[in-house]
Structure formats: C-alpha cells, structure tokens
Design an enzyme around this catalytic site. Structure first.
Site, short mmCIF file in Angstrom:
data_model
loop_
_atom_site.label_atom_id
_atom_site.label_comp_id
_atom_site.label_asym_id
_atom_site.label_seq_id
_atom_site.Cartn_x
_atom_site.Cartn_y
_atom_site.Cartn_z
N ASN A 166 9.29 13.81 93.17
CA ASN A 166 8.15 13.82 92.25
C ASN A 166 8.66 13.39 90.87
O ASN A 166 9.33 14.16 90.19
CB ASN A 166 7.55 15.24 92.20
CG ASN A 166 6.46 15.37 91.15
OD1 ASN A 166 5.99 14.37 90.60
ND2 ASN A 166 6.06 16.60 90.87
N SER A 174 14.38 22.93 90.91
CA SER A 174 15.79 22.74 90.57
C SER A 174 16.67 22.43 91.79
O SER A 174 17.81 22.90 91.88
CB SER A 174 16.33 23.96 89.81
OG SER A 174 15.63 24.11 88.58
N GLU A 185 2.20 22.29 87.43
CA GLU A 185 1.95 21.70 86.10
C GLU A 185 0.48 21.32 85.96
O GLU A 185 -0.09 21.40 84.87
CB GLU A 185 2.88 20.50 85.88
CG GLU A 185 4.32 20.96 85.63
CD GLU A 185 5.38 19.98 86.08
OE1 GLU A 185 5.07 18.81 86.35
OE2 GLU A 185 6.55 20.42 86.18
N LYS A 195 6.92 12.85 88.24
CA LYS A 195 6.09 13.34 87.13
C LYS A 195 5.78 12.17 86.17
O LYS A 195 5.61 11.05 86.65
CB LYS A 195 6.77 14.53 86.44
CG LYS A 195 7.22 15.58 87.48
CD LYS A 195 7.72 16.86 86.93
CE LYS A 195 8.10 17.79 88.08
NZ LYS A 195 8.51 19.10 87.63
N HIS A 213 0.02 20.80 92.07
CA HIS A 213 1.32 21.09 91.44
C HIS A 213 1.11 22.11 90.32
O HIS A 213 0.09 22.08 89.62
CB HIS A 213 1.93 19.80 90.88
CG HIS A 213 3.35 19.98 90.47
ND1 HIS A 213 3.70 20.55 89.27
CD2 HIS A 213 4.51 19.72 91.12
CE1 HIS A 213 5.03 20.62 89.19
NE2 HIS A 213 5.54 20.13 90.30
N GLY A 215 12.32 22.82 86.81
CA GLY A 215 12.88 22.22 85.60
C GLY A 215 13.72 23.16 84.76
O GLY A 215 14.02 22.88 83.61
N GLU A 232 6.97 26.05 95.50
CA GLU A 232 7.68 25.79 94.26
C GLU A 232 7.48 26.97 93.30
O GLU A 232 6.45 27.02 92.59
CB GLU A 232 7.14 24.52 93.59
CG GLU A 232 7.32 23.27 94.42
CD GLU A 232 7.34 22.02 93.56
OE1 GLU A 232 8.28 21.24 93.68
OE2 GLU A 232 6.42 21.83 92.73
P1 13P Z 1 12.65 20.14 89.26
O1 13P Z 1 13.37 19.67 90.51
O2 13P Z 1 12.90 19.29 88.09
O3 13P Z 1 12.90 21.60 89.03
O4 13P Z 1 11.07 20.00 89.56
C1 13P Z 1 10.56 20.48 90.74
C2 13P Z 1 9.16 20.00 90.89
O5 13P Z 1 8.29 20.38 90.13
C3 13P Z 1 8.87 19.05 91.95
O6 13P Z 1 7.50 18.90 92.14
#
Ligand code: 13P
Length: 252
Positions: free
Chosen positions: A9, A212, A97, A11, A95, A173, A167
């Site tokens: 992903n 992560s 976010e 983003k 997601h 992140g 997740e």
């Molecule tokens: P990270 O791998 O940067 O922690 O992000 C995970 C994520 O949100 C994948 O959709």
C-alpha cells in the site's frame, strides 16, 4: 490451501514516473515468484501506467479506495467500474487512515465491499484496534464488530472472495509491529468469526497482517498458521525491501 498474498500500500506516494521506475525494478526482482500473489496499490494517478506495465506479469494492481455508487454527482470519487476499466483487480477498503481522517464508517465499508464484489474487484478489507482500545483489552471485541459489520448482508460465496487485513492502528507507520503471536491470535479469531458467518467457505479467505512489516520481521508472521501474508506500507515503497519481503514469504 490459501495462496500467500504480499500487498504494498503506497498510500499518497510516488509520481507516475517514480511508479514506473519502481515497477520495472520490482518486475525484474520477482519474475520467478509463482507461489505468492503480489499486489501493488499505487495512488489513482499512477494506476493506468502501472496496469499497463504489469500486464501479463505476476504482479497485480489495486486501488486504495472506491465509491460505492456506479456514477453520478460525487465530486472527487471513483467507482468500481472505473477501476475495472483501468485494469485493477483489487481495492483496499476501510483502511484505518480512511476511517480516521476521511470519515469512513463500518457502514460505508460494507457498501464499498458490496460494490467492489459486484464489479469483480477483490476487496482487501482492513480492520484493527487503536492503542487505547488495545490497552483496555478490547482488541478482539473491536475487530470482531468491524468484521461482522463489513460483511453484513453479503452472500457466503462472496465473503469467500475477500482478503482481510488485520492492521492494529498503533502498529501502522510506527516501527512498532505486533508480535507474531498476538497477530496470529487476533487473526485466528477473525477466521472464527468469518466461519461463523460463511461456514467452511471462510477457509479460503486470506487474512493478512499489516503494521510495520519489514524484511527482517516478515518471516515471523508468515510462519504463523493463520497469517496468509502481509499488507505493507512504508517498506513497500522501496522495491528492494518489498521484493525481499516477497522472497521471504515463499514456500509456505
Ligand atoms: P506501515 O507498513 O508503514 O506500518 O503501514 C502499514 C499499512 O498501513 C498498510 O496498509
């Protein structure tokens, strides 16, 4: 047997030029991989170029969001039909976010899943608890509710087509991944919830861990019984790291 999925992903990252450079590098690094389903989720602007660049390869392309309506007065939105036309096979839905910053709810997630399935897109449905929820011991309860509401009113055969990504919000992140034991436990519980709704059909659902994930921790997750792969954010932006994650997920 469930085929392992490694999904990246991106983003809100990469221009079209950067995306194309990346995909050429990734293609050359994973061309011999036939036992892992590889999916990359670029931003909308790079989707067409990415679909063209990966045509007839072992890499698939997906979008990071969609709208549930087919067309109409929804400024700024993109429909499932439009994503199919571009060549997408997958779409991320719900997601954290989007839930956190863009008002995504369990209800909109449910509508989006239905629209995706109707148009032949594989939904990658994201669920996960926040840090306060985890600290209060609410993880299983939160995740269970998210899963149940996501698949509400969807036929068993369609539920079987989903990919689910667990997740934990606090792991995204932050560099603080969940332990593989914890992730296995939550994911096994998600599978039980899905089985209670879709029966044996739920056995084929791939459930991924995200948060992560890096080349040096993917091995721990992939060896867990119920973890069928990973949804990778930051580490998927570098084709060397991402291909390393793919390579280390092989042979399950
Ligand atoms: P990270 O791998 O940067 O922690 O992000 C995970 C994520 O949100 C994948 O959709």
């Amino acid at each position: 047997m469930r085929k392992t999925v490694i999904a990246g992903n991106w983003k809100m990252n990469k221009t079209i030029k950067q995306a194309v450079e990346y995909i050429e590098e990734l293609k050359s690094r994973v061309s011999d991989v036939d036992d892992v389903e590889i999916v990359v989720f670029p931003p909308f602007t790079a989707l067409l170029e990415m679909c063209i660049a990966t045509d007839k390869t072992n890499i698939s392309i997906g979008a990071q969001n969609l709208h549930w309506e087919k067309s109409g007065a929804f400024t700024g939105e993109i429909s499932a039909e439009m994503l199919r036309e571009v060549g997408c096979g997958y779409v991320i839905i719900g997601h954290s976010e989007r839930r956190q910053y863009f008002g995504e709810t369990d209800e909109s997630v449910n509508k989006k899943i239905k629209a995706a399935l109707k148009h032949g897109l594989i939904p990658v449905v994201c669920v996960g608890e926040t840090l306060p929820q985890r600290e209060e011991g609410l993880t299983e309860q939160i995740v269970e509710a998210q899963v149940k509401r996501a698949v509400d009113g969807i036929a068993q055969d369609d539920i079987a087509k989903l990919i689910v990504a667990y997740e934990p919000v606090w792991a995204i992140g932050t560099g603080k991944n969940a332990s593989s034991d914890d992730a296995q436990q939550v994911i096994a519980n998600i599978r039980d919830v899905l089985k209670s709704i879709a029966g044996d059909k739920a056995d084929s659902i791939r459930i991924l861990y995200g948060g992560s994930v890096k080349p040096d921790n993917i091995g721990g997750f992939i060896k867990e019984q119920d973890i069928d792969g990973a949804l990778v954010g930051g580490a998927s932006l570098n084709p060397l790291d991402f291909s390393e994650i793919i390579t280390r997920s092989r042979g399950k």
